[in-house]
Design a protein around this motif. Structure first.
Motif, short mmCIF file in Angstrom:
data_model
loop_
_atom_site.label_atom_id
_atom_site.label_comp_id
_atom_site.label_asym_id
_atom_site.label_seq_id
_atom_site.Cartn_x
_atom_site.Cartn_y
_atom_site.Cartn_z
N GLY A 145 0.79 -1.23 0.00
CA GLY A 145 0.00 0.00 0.00
C GLY A 145 0.82 1.27 0.00
N GLN A 146 2.14 1.15 -0.17
CA GLN A 146 3.00 2.34 -0.23
C GLN A 146 3.13 2.78 -1.69
N PHE A 147 2.02 3.27 -2.22
CA PHE A 147 1.95 3.52 -3.66
C PHE A 147 2.87 4.65 -4.11
N ASP A 148 3.04 5.67 -3.26
CA ASP A 148 3.91 6.79 -3.66
C ASP A 148 5.37 6.35 -3.76
N VAL A 149 5.81 5.54 -2.80
CA VAL A 149 7.20 5.06 -2.82
C VAL A 149 7.41 4.12 -4.02
N ALA A 150 6.45 3.21 -4.22
CA ALA A 150 6.56 2.28 -5.35
C ALA A 150 6.58 3.05 -6.67
N TYR A 151 5.77 4.08 -6.75
CA TYR A 151 5.70 4.89 -7.97
C TYR A 151 7.07 5.47 -8.32
N LEU A 152 7.76 5.99 -7.32
CA LEU A 152 9.08 6.58 -7.56
C LEU A 152 10.09 5.52 -7.99
N HIS A 153 9.96 4.31 -7.47
CA HIS A 153 10.83 3.21 -7.90
C HIS A 153 10.58 2.88 -9.38
N VAL A 167 6.77 -3.00 -15.35
CA VAL A 167 7.12 -1.71 -14.75
C VAL A 167 6.06 -0.68 -15.08
N TYR A 168 5.70 -0.57 -16.36
CA TYR A 168 4.66 0.39 -16.75
C TYR A 168 3.31 0.02 -16.12
N SER A 169 3.01 -1.28 -16.10
CA SER A 169 1.75 -1.72 -15.49
C SER A 169 1.72 -1.38 -14.01
N GLY A 170 2.85 -1.62 -13.31
CA GLY A 170 2.92 -1.30 -11.89
C GLY A 170 2.82 0.19 -11.63
N MET A 171 3.48 0.98 -12.47
CA MET A 171 3.42 2.43 -12.31
C MET A 171 2.01 2.94 -12.52
N LEU A 172 1.31 2.39 -13.51
CA LEU A 172 -0.07 2.81 -13.75
C LEU A 172 -0.96 2.46 -12.56
N LYS A 173 -0.77 1.26 -11.98
CA LYS A 173 -1.57 0.88 -10.81
C LYS A 173 -1.33 1.82 -9.64
N CYS A 174 -0.08 2.24 -9.47
CA CYS A 174 0.21 3.20 -8.39
C CYS A 174 -0.38 4.57 -8.69
N ALA A 175 -0.26 5.00 -9.94
CA ALA A 175 -0.81 6.31 -10.32
C ALA A 175 -2.31 6.37 -10.05
N ALA A 176 -2.98 5.22 -10.21
CA ALA A 176 -4.42 5.18 -9.98
C ALA A 176 -4.77 5.29 -8.49
N ARG A 177 -3.76 5.09 -7.61
CA ARG A 177 -4.05 5.04 -6.17
C ARG A 177 -3.44 6.18 -5.38
N ILE A 178 -2.60 6.99 -5.99
CA ILE A 178 -1.96 8.05 -5.20
C ILE A 178 -2.74 9.35 -5.31
N ASP A 179 -2.63 10.16 -4.27
CA ASP A 179 -3.25 11.48 -4.25
C ASP A 179 -2.20 12.51 -4.66
N VAL A 180 -2.51 13.29 -5.67
CA VAL A 180 -1.58 14.31 -6.16
C VAL A 180 -1.92 15.62 -5.47
N HIS A 181 -1.06 16.04 -4.54
CA HIS A 181 -1.30 17.29 -3.81
C HIS A 181 -0.55 18.46 -4.43
N GLN A 182 0.54 18.14 -5.13
CA GLN A 182 1.33 19.20 -5.75
C GLN A 182 1.89 18.66 -7.06
N ALA A 183 1.31 19.09 -8.16
CA ALA A 183 1.75 18.61 -9.47
C ALA A 183 3.00 19.34 -9.91
N ASP A 184 3.87 18.64 -10.64
CA ASP A 184 5.07 19.26 -11.20
C ASP A 184 5.29 18.72 -12.60
N THR A 185 6.34 19.20 -13.23
CA THR A 185 6.61 18.79 -14.61
C THR A 185 6.87 17.30 -14.70
N ASP A 186 7.57 16.73 -13.71
CA ASP A 186 7.88 15.30 -13.75
C ASP A 186 6.61 14.45 -13.75
#
Length: 666
Positions: A145-153, A167-186
């Motif tokens: 459940g540490q989606f933000d940390v996994a996302y960065l990996h 990797v892309y599939s895992g990143m997408l699953k994390c993106a679907a579960r994290i809350d974006v409080h401050q968006a940036d270019t990355d």
């Protein structure tokens, strides 16, 4: 001389072992190649096992060979045997990062993500460059459940050029579960990278894209300015509009504003600038995906009506297709071409006659709808649509672009490895029934990735049946059919049996003469599995309020009524009554609203079904998972099932967010 001969024999034996292990590794790679068919991968796995058996017969203590044999055992679901082999390999040669990696993936498969992370960290201590171990840490973090940390990996792996499907599939699953409080270019670049991958189910990251765009355009600021030309060059906005549905009132307002700005400019200049065409087409795709939920102001509707009248006149004068392109683009932002008075005349051109950039919009707005309509003609339920206005005909829901990625396997392998069942007596092809398949994504994934099934997918929405059938044909699948309930019930009444029944969306009270429990009892053969979810969605306070209004005023599910009901919630978005509803993806498509408010799920169907499977003489609980997919101890769940059988509502499973599997004993 004898000593020299022994050395030569030993060297020859080592060379032969090395050759066999090299071939075994190649075969193992083939057994996990995502582009290989399941049977091909099984043959490769068997070849790998045979090569390893020969190599280990010559050198029983070869650590790498024993470890690879453990990987084969793990792939076959023999988790205990796999762990023994990995540990045995480490005893022979303690500091092997590969074996710690293997143990990490074993722990993931055994649903022990914290332990898996420990193994992957041990592998990284031995080899800081191990991409497999670093990827394993990402998977383990995600499973915890540490989606933000996994996302960065996952992001780091992609930056290193390691863009594996997992990797892309895992990143997408994390993106679907994290809350974006401050968006940036990355983050924006990440979203663009995901949206560019055609094999990913982009529909899962609509909320992620919405959160980035909300901050990028400062949509929480009532004085924020949005410039049309800047939006027309925004790759993230255009990709998100083209490929997702974004459940955010502010994004809906942004799209409505941009659409209005485009048609206002067209009204002044009497032409659609080339610079605006890509954005126009993206908005058209998006609005079509919502079922044309976005309401327009009266002046916009008047302008669109004028444009549609002009298209009719141009067609009557037999003007060439090129002369229609700009007007058609504008028209598709406000309504489906298939519903227009000039629809029949558009049939003189095929899809490929239109400019390439327009073809996706033309398919969604016209050609796909025509195909869906031809499929509907095969079913008696079509008569119910004959009295409806063209714009009130239901649209398939939910909307989706691509199937989620899964490794190809077999249903029998799942039954053996995950449910512990003996499948030796089962036939070569198993029959599945999916009840409440909606627009077919889950059913088509099963048909695509399971090589030993034939699937009957059932839904009460004829629009869903038609659209899913068309998508099935587009995917080239011949092991699945989509039927309305009338056909499925006749199929079961004729005595046909199934080996697996999966419950999706429950029937609505409109299907009052249907009993899911009776159908399951009649259709399930001995040894059949029933998989169901015990929670019922669509139960917010806002939903209850709207259903009361529908009942009190005898409202019909017309487009205008659905838009008015949505507008009521959107205009009062700060009221706690509506806030949960406004978080639901279904709210942002008229198809979802129609389902929630006019054909809600009948919870009594689930209660009756739970009453059926709670009979321990006839049924046995095999597995239970929580809402995150983690397995639960069976004893407490079984106690609740027994309590249910005795009539206890306090301990009922109904309403709890569980996924449960039952097998029919006899």
């Amino acid at each position: 001389m004898q000593a020299q001969h022994n050395v030569q024999v030993s060297d020859s034996r080592k060379a032969e072992v090395a050759r066999l292990l090299l071939e075994a590794n190649q075969a193992y790679g083939e057994s996990n190649h995502p582009q290989r068919r399941y049977l091909e991968r099984l043959r490769a796995r068997q070849a790998c096992r045979e090569l390893l058996t020969r190599a280990l017969a010559m050198e029983p203590d070869h650590a790498a060979g024993i470890g690879l044999l453990g990987r084969v055992a793990m792939d076959e679901g023999e988790l205990d045997r796999a762990a023994e082999l990995f540990e045995q390999s480490l005893k022979i040669q303690p500091e092997q990062p590969q074996q710690y990696c293997n143990l990490g993936y074993w722990a993931l498969k055994a649903e022990r993500p914290a332990r898996a992370e420990g193994y992957f960290q041990q592998a990284l201590e031995l080899d800081r460059q191990s991409a497999a171990a670093f990827c394993g840490v990402a998977h383990a973090k995600r499973e915890q459940g540490q989606f933000d940390v996994a996302y960065l990996h996952y992001r780091k792996l992609i930056q290193l050029g390691l863009g594996w499907p997992s990797v892309y599939s895992g990143m997408l699953k994390c993106a679907a579960r994290i809350d974006v409080h401050q968006a940036d270019t990355d983050l924006a670049l990440d979203a663009i990278a995901l949206l560019r991958r055609d094999e990913l189910p982009h529909q899962e990251i609509g909320r992620f894209c919405a959160a980035i765009l909300r901050q990028q355009y400062d949509l929480d600021n009532p004085n924020a300015e949005v410039f049309l030309d800047a939006a027309a060059e925004d790759e993230l906005l255009i990709l998100a509009l083209d490929r997702t549905l974004m459940p955010d009132p502010a994004i809906e307002e942004l799209v409505t504003l941009l659409r209005r700005a485009i048609i206002a400019e067209v009204a002044q200049t009497v032409s659609l600038r080339d610079d605006l065409q890509v954005l126009t087409l993206a908005i058209a795709r998006y609005v079509d995906r919502t079922g044309y939920a976005l309401a327009a102001e009266a002046d916009e509707e008047n302008l669109v009506e004028t444009i549609n009248t002009s298209i009719t006149a141009q067609l009557a004068m037999a003007e060439p297709l090129e002369a229609l392109v700009g007007s058609v683009m504008i028209s598709t932002m406000y309504g489906a071409l298939f519903h227009q008075d000039f629809a029949a005349q558009l049939g003189q051109w095929s899809l490929t006659d239109w400019p390439a950039g327009m073809q996706p919009v033309m398919a969604a707005s016209y050609y796909d709808r025509a195909l869906d309509e031809s499929i509907k003609q095969n079913f008696e339920e079509k008569t119910e649509e004959l009295t409806l206005a063209r714009t009130d005909v239901p649209q398939a829901w939910p909307s989706w672009n691509h199937l989620a990625y899964h490794a190809e396997t077999s249903l029998k392998a799942i039954m053996t490895q995950e449910l512990g069942m003996d499948t030796s007596a089962l036939p070569g092809t198993l029959r599945m029934m999916i009840c409440g398949a909606q627009s077919g994504q889950r059913a088509l994934e099963l048909a695509h990735y399971l090589d030993d099934v034939e699937i009957i997918a059932v839904d009460e929405s004829l629009a869903n049946v038609a659209t899913a059938t068309r998508r099935c044909e587009e995917l080239g699948l011949n092991n699945i059919v989509f039927w309305p309930w009338s056909v499925a019930r006749r199929f079961v009444a004729d005595g046909h049996k199934v080996h697996w029944i999966e419950m999706g969306r429950l029937p609505s009270p409109a299907m009052g003469d249907l009993s899911l429990a009776a159908l399951v009892s009649d259709a399930a053969t001995q040894g059949a599995v029933v998989h169901m979810h015990t929670a019922v969605a669509e139960q917010t306070k806002g939903d209850a309020q709207i259903r009361q209004l529908v009942e009190a005023h005898k409202l019909q599910p017309t487009r205008d009524n659905l838009r008015r009901l949505r507008r009521m919630a959107l205009n009062n978005r700060q009221d706690p009554l509506w806030q949960d509803l406004l978080q639901e993806e279904d709210f942002y498509g008229l198809g979802g609203c129609r389902d929630r408010w006019f054909r809600p799920q009948d919870i009594n169907q689930l209660k009756d079904l739970m009453g059926l499977v709670s009979n321990e003489v006839e049924w046995k609980l095999l597995k239970a998972r929580d809402q995150d997919g983690h397995s639960l101890a069976l004893a407490p769940v079984a106690r609740q099932v027994r309590a249910e059988a005795l009539g206890s509502q306090v301990q009922s499973l109904v309403g709890q967010p569980l996924s449960v599997y039952f097998v029919r004993r006899r």
